[in-house]
Write a protein that holds these residues in place. Sequence first.
Motif, PDB file in Angstrom:
ATOM      1  N   LYS A  70      41.347  30.807   6.482  1.00 42.38           N
ATOM      2  CA  LYS A  70      41.479  29.830   5.388  1.00 42.38           C
ATOM      3  C   LYS A  70      42.717  30.092   4.528  1.00 42.38           C
ATOM      4  O   LYS A  70      42.700  29.922   3.312  1.00 42.38           O
ATOM      5  CB  LYS A  70      40.232  29.843   4.497  1.00 42.38           C
ATOM      6  N   GLY A  71      43.790  30.566   5.175  1.00 43.13           N
ATOM      7  CA  GLY A  71      45.036  30.827   4.468  1.00 43.13           C
ATOM      8  C   GLY A  71      45.050  32.134   3.689  1.00 43.13           C
ATOM      9  O   GLY A  71      46.032  32.457   3.037  1.00 43.13           O
ATOM     10  N   ASN A  72      43.964  32.899   3.754  1.00 42.22           N
ATOM     11  CA  ASN A  72      43.863  34.170   3.033  1.00 42.22           C
ATOM     12  C   ASN A  72      43.612  35.299   4.031  1.00 42.22           C
ATOM     13  O   ASN A  72      42.478  35.513   4.438  1.00 42.22           O
ATOM     14  CB  ASN A  72      42.731  34.104   2.007  1.00 42.22           C
ATOM     15  N   PRO A  73      44.661  36.049   4.403  1.00 40.60           N
ATOM     16  CA  PRO A  73      44.488  37.087   5.418  1.00 40.60           C
ATOM     17  C   PRO A  73      43.481  38.170   5.023  1.00 40.60           C
ATOM     18  O   PRO A  73      42.943  38.858   5.872  1.00 40.60           O
ATOM     19  CB  PRO A  73      45.882  37.678   5.591  1.00 40.60           C
ATOM     20  N   GLN A  74      43.212  38.322   3.747  1.00 37.02           N
ATOM     21  CA  GLN A  74      42.271  39.338   3.267  1.00 37.02           C
ATOM     22  C   GLN A  74      40.853  38.790   3.093  1.00 37.02           C
ATOM     23  O   GLN A  74      39.978  39.487   2.565  1.00 37.02           O
ATOM     24  CB  GLN A  74      42.759  39.911   1.932  1.00 37.02           C
ATOM     25  N   LEU A  75      40.613  37.582   3.563  1.00 36.02           N
ATOM     26  CA  LEU A  75      39.315  36.922   3.377  1.00 36.02           C
ATOM     27  C   LEU A  75      38.147  37.778   3.838  1.00 36.02           C
ATOM     28  O   LEU A  75      37.117  37.830   3.177  1.00 36.02           O
ATOM     29  CB  LEU A  75      39.306  35.576   4.111  1.00 36.02           C
ATOM     30  N   TYR A  76      38.290  38.464   4.964  1.00 33.84           N
ATOM     31  CA  TYR A  76      37.209  39.291   5.520  1.00 33.84           C
ATOM     32  C   TYR A  76      37.465  40.783   5.333  1.00 33.84           C
ATOM     33  O   TYR A  76      36.842  41.602   5.984  1.00 33.84           O
ATOM     34  CB  TYR A  76      36.999  38.963   6.994  1.00 33.84           C
ATOM     35  N   GLY A  77      38.403  41.121   4.471  1.00 32.09           N
ATOM     36  CA  GLY A  77      38.683  42.523   4.175  1.00 32.09           C
ATOM     37  C   GLY A  77      39.962  43.026   4.821  1.00 32.09           C
ATOM     38  O   GLY A  77      40.510  42.418   5.737  1.00 32.09           O
ATOM     39  N   GLU A  78      40.415  44.148   4.311  1.00 35.01           N
ATOM     40  CA  GLU A  78      41.672  44.744   4.761  1.00 35.01           C
ATOM     41  C   GLU A  78      41.616  45.212   6.209  1.00 35.01           C
ATOM     42  O   GLU A  78      42.574  45.039   6.965  1.00 35.01           O
ATOM     43  CB  GLU A  78      41.999  45.924   3.844  1.00 35.01           C
ATOM     44  N   SER A  79      40.498  45.809   6.617  1.00 37.98           N
ATOM     45  CA  SER A  79      40.374  46.299   7.995  1.00 37.98           C
ATOM     46  C   SER A  79      40.410  45.163   9.003  1.00 37.98           C
ATOM     47  O   SER A  79      41.070  45.256  10.037  1.00 37.98           O
ATOM     48  CB  SER A  79      39.085  47.101   8.172  1.00 37.98           C
ATOM     49  N   THR A  80      39.712  44.086   8.694  1.00 35.68           N
ATOM     50  CA  THR A  80      39.704  42.933   9.591  1.00 35.68           C
ATOM     51  C   THR A  80      41.103  42.325   9.693  1.00 35.68           C
ATOM     52  O   THR A  80      41.556  41.982  10.791  1.00 35.68           O
ATOM     53  CB  THR A  80      38.674  41.888   9.126  1.00 35.68           C
ATOM     54  N   ALA A  81      41.810  42.228   8.577  1.00 32.41           N
ATOM     55  CA  ALA A  81      43.183  41.704   8.593  1.00 32.41           C
ATOM     56  C   ALA A  81      44.087  42.596   9.442  1.00 32.41           C
ATOM     57  O   ALA A  81      44.905  42.102  10.225  1.00 32.41           O
ATOM     58  CB  ALA A  81      43.721  41.593   7.171  1.00 32.41           C
ATOM     59  N   SER A  82      43.921  43.898   9.319  1.00 27.70           N
ATOM     60  CA  SER A  82      44.699  44.848  10.107  1.00 27.70           C
ATOM     61  C   SER A  82      44.384  44.714  11.594  1.00 27.70           C
ATOM     62  O   SER A  82      45.286  44.762  12.438  1.00 27.70           O
ATOM     63  CB  SER A  82      44.399  46.272   9.629  1.00 27.70           C
ATOM     64  N   HIS A  83      43.123  44.521  11.928  1.00 26.93           N
ATOM     65  CA  HIS A  83      42.718  44.353  13.326  1.00 26.93           C
ATOM     66  C   HIS A  83      43.291  43.060  13.907  1.00 26.93           C
ATOM     67  O   HIS A  83      43.662  43.021  15.080  1.00 26.93           O
ATOM     68  CB  HIS A  83      41.203  44.370  13.451  1.00 26.93           C
ATOM     69  N   PHE A  84      43.374  42.023  13.097  1.00 26.32           N
ATOM     70  CA  PHE A  84      43.971  40.760  13.541  1.00 26.32           C
ATOM     71  C   PHE A  84      45.448  40.979  13.901  1.00 26.32           C
ATOM     72  O   PHE A  84      45.915  40.552  14.956  1.00 26.32           O
ATOM     73  CB  PHE A  84      43.820  39.686  12.465  1.00 26.32           C
ATOM     74  N   LYS A  85      46.169  41.683  13.036  1.00 22.55           N
ATOM     75  CA  LYS A  85      47.587  41.964  13.299  1.00 22.55           C
ATOM     76  C   LYS A  85      47.754  42.806  14.561  1.00 22.55           C
ATOM     77  O   LYS A  85      48.656  42.571  15.362  1.00 22.55           O
ATOM     78  CB  LYS A  85      48.213  42.674  12.097  1.00 22.55           C
ATOM     79  N   GLU A  86      46.895  43.794  14.736  1.00 23.79           N
ATOM     80  CA  GLU A  86      46.955  44.645  15.932  1.00 23.79           C
ATOM     81  C   GLU A  86      46.672  43.823  17.196  1.00 23.79           C
ATOM     82  O   GLU A  86      47.312  44.019  18.231  1.00 23.79           O
ATOM     83  CB  GLU A  86      45.968  45.800  15.817  1.00 23.79           C
ATOM     84  N   ALA A  87      45.726  42.903  17.100  1.00 20.14           N
ATOM     85  CA  ALA A  87      45.405  42.039  18.244  1.00 20.14           C
ATOM     86  C   ALA A  87      46.608  41.174  18.614  1.00 20.14           C
ATOM     87  O   ALA A  87      46.887  40.977  19.801  1.00 20.14           O
ATOM     88  CB  ALA A  87      44.202  41.161  17.920  1.00 20.14           C
ATOM     89  N   ILE A  88      47.322  40.698  17.626  1.00 17.35           N
ATOM     90  CA  ILE A  88      48.520  39.903  17.881  1.00 17.35           C
ATOM     91  C   ILE A  88      49.553  40.765  18.613  1.00 17.35           C
ATOM     92  O   ILE A  88      50.141  40.336  19.611  1.00 17.35           O
ATOM     93  CB  ILE A  88      49.092  39.330  16.575  1.00 17.35           C
ATOM     94  N   ASN A  89      49.756  41.982  18.111  1.00 20.22           N
ATOM     95  CA  ASN A  89      50.716  42.892  18.759  1.00 20.22           C
ATOM     96  C   ASN A  89      50.346  43.189  20.193  1.00 20.22           C
ATOM     97  O   ASN A  89      51.199  43.153  21.086  1.00 20.22           O
ATOM     98  CB  ASN A  89      50.839  44.199  17.956  1.00 20.22           C
ATOM     99  N   ARG A  90      49.083  43.473  20.441  1.00 20.16           N
ATOM    100  CA  ARG A  90      48.639  43.785  21.813  1.00 20.16           C
ATOM    101  C   ARG A  90      48.756  42.568  22.723  1.00 20.16           C
ATOM    102  O   ARG A  90      49.118  42.704  23.895  1.00 20.16           O
ATOM    103  CB  ARG A  90      47.201  44.283  21.802  1.00 20.16           C
ATOM    104  N   THR A  91      48.468  41.397  22.197  1.00 18.42           N
ATOM    105  CA  THR A  91      48.566  40.169  22.990  1.00 18.42           C
ATOM    106  C   THR A  91      50.014  39.883  23.333  1.00 18.42           C
ATOM    107  O   THR A  91      50.325  39.451  24.438  1.00 18.42           O
ATOM    108  CB  THR A  91      47.908  38.995  22.246  1.00 18.42           C
ATOM    109  N   GLU A  92      50.927  40.149  22.399  1.00 12.49           N
ATOM    110  CA  GLU A  92      52.367  39.985  22.670  1.00 12.49           C
ATOM    111  C   GLU A  92      52.813  40.904  23.788  1.00 12.49           C
ATOM    112  O   GLU A  92      53.600  40.506  24.647  1.00 12.49           O
ATOM    113  CB  GLU A  92      53.186  40.303  21.414  1.00 12.49           C
ATOM    114  N   MET A  93      52.311  42.132  23.783  1.00 11.25           N
ATOM    115  CA  MET A  93      52.715  43.103  24.804  1.00 11.25           C
ATOM    116  C   MET A  93      52.192  42.721  26.188  1.00 11.25           C
ATOM    117  O   MET A  93      52.809  43.045  27.184  1.00 11.25           O
ATOM    118  CB  MET A  93      52.244  44.511  24.428  1.00 11.25           C
ATOM    119  N   LYS A  94      51.058  42.030  26.240  1.00 15.91           N
ATOM    120  CA  LYS A  94      50.505  41.570  27.533  1.00 15.91           C
ATOM    121  C   LYS A  94      51.382  40.496  28.159  1.00 15.91           C
ATOM    122  O   LYS A  94      51.419  40.371  29.372  1.00 15.91           O
ATOM    123  CB  LYS A  94      49.116  40.965  27.334  1.00 15.91           C
ATOM    124  N   SER A  95      51.989  39.698  27.311  1.00 22.59           N
ATOM    125  CA  SER A  95      52.758  38.534  27.788  1.00 22.59           C
ATOM    126  C   SER A  95      54.068  38.913  28.404  1.00 22.59           C
ATOM    127  O   SER A  95      54.717  39.819  28.148  1.00 22.59           O
ATOM    128  CB  SER A  95      53.012  37.569  26.643  1.00 22.59           C
TER     129      SER A  95
END
Length: 67
Positions: free
Chosen positions: A42-67
């Motif tokens: 909902k436009g707020n990266p901290q909506l579900y907490g700092e750890s969840t936001a960090s995990h989202f960023k890590e998932a993006i990084n890992r997905t980029e590396m797969k491509s």
Amino acid sequence: MIVNHASTLSVEYFIQYLELVMKSRQIPLKEAEQYMSEQFFKGNPQLYGESTASHFKEAINRTEMKS
């Protein structure tokens, strides 16, 4: 999708979610990231907490590396 605000969502959860969005909408990772930022967080990266936001960023990084 219902998300429990009390739990931290995992990197693997977000990898699967990103892949689902990319496949179902036939869009690249950057567009999937933008879509999830707007719709899931909902436009707020901290909506579900700092750890969840960090995990989202890590998932993006890992997905980029797969491509």
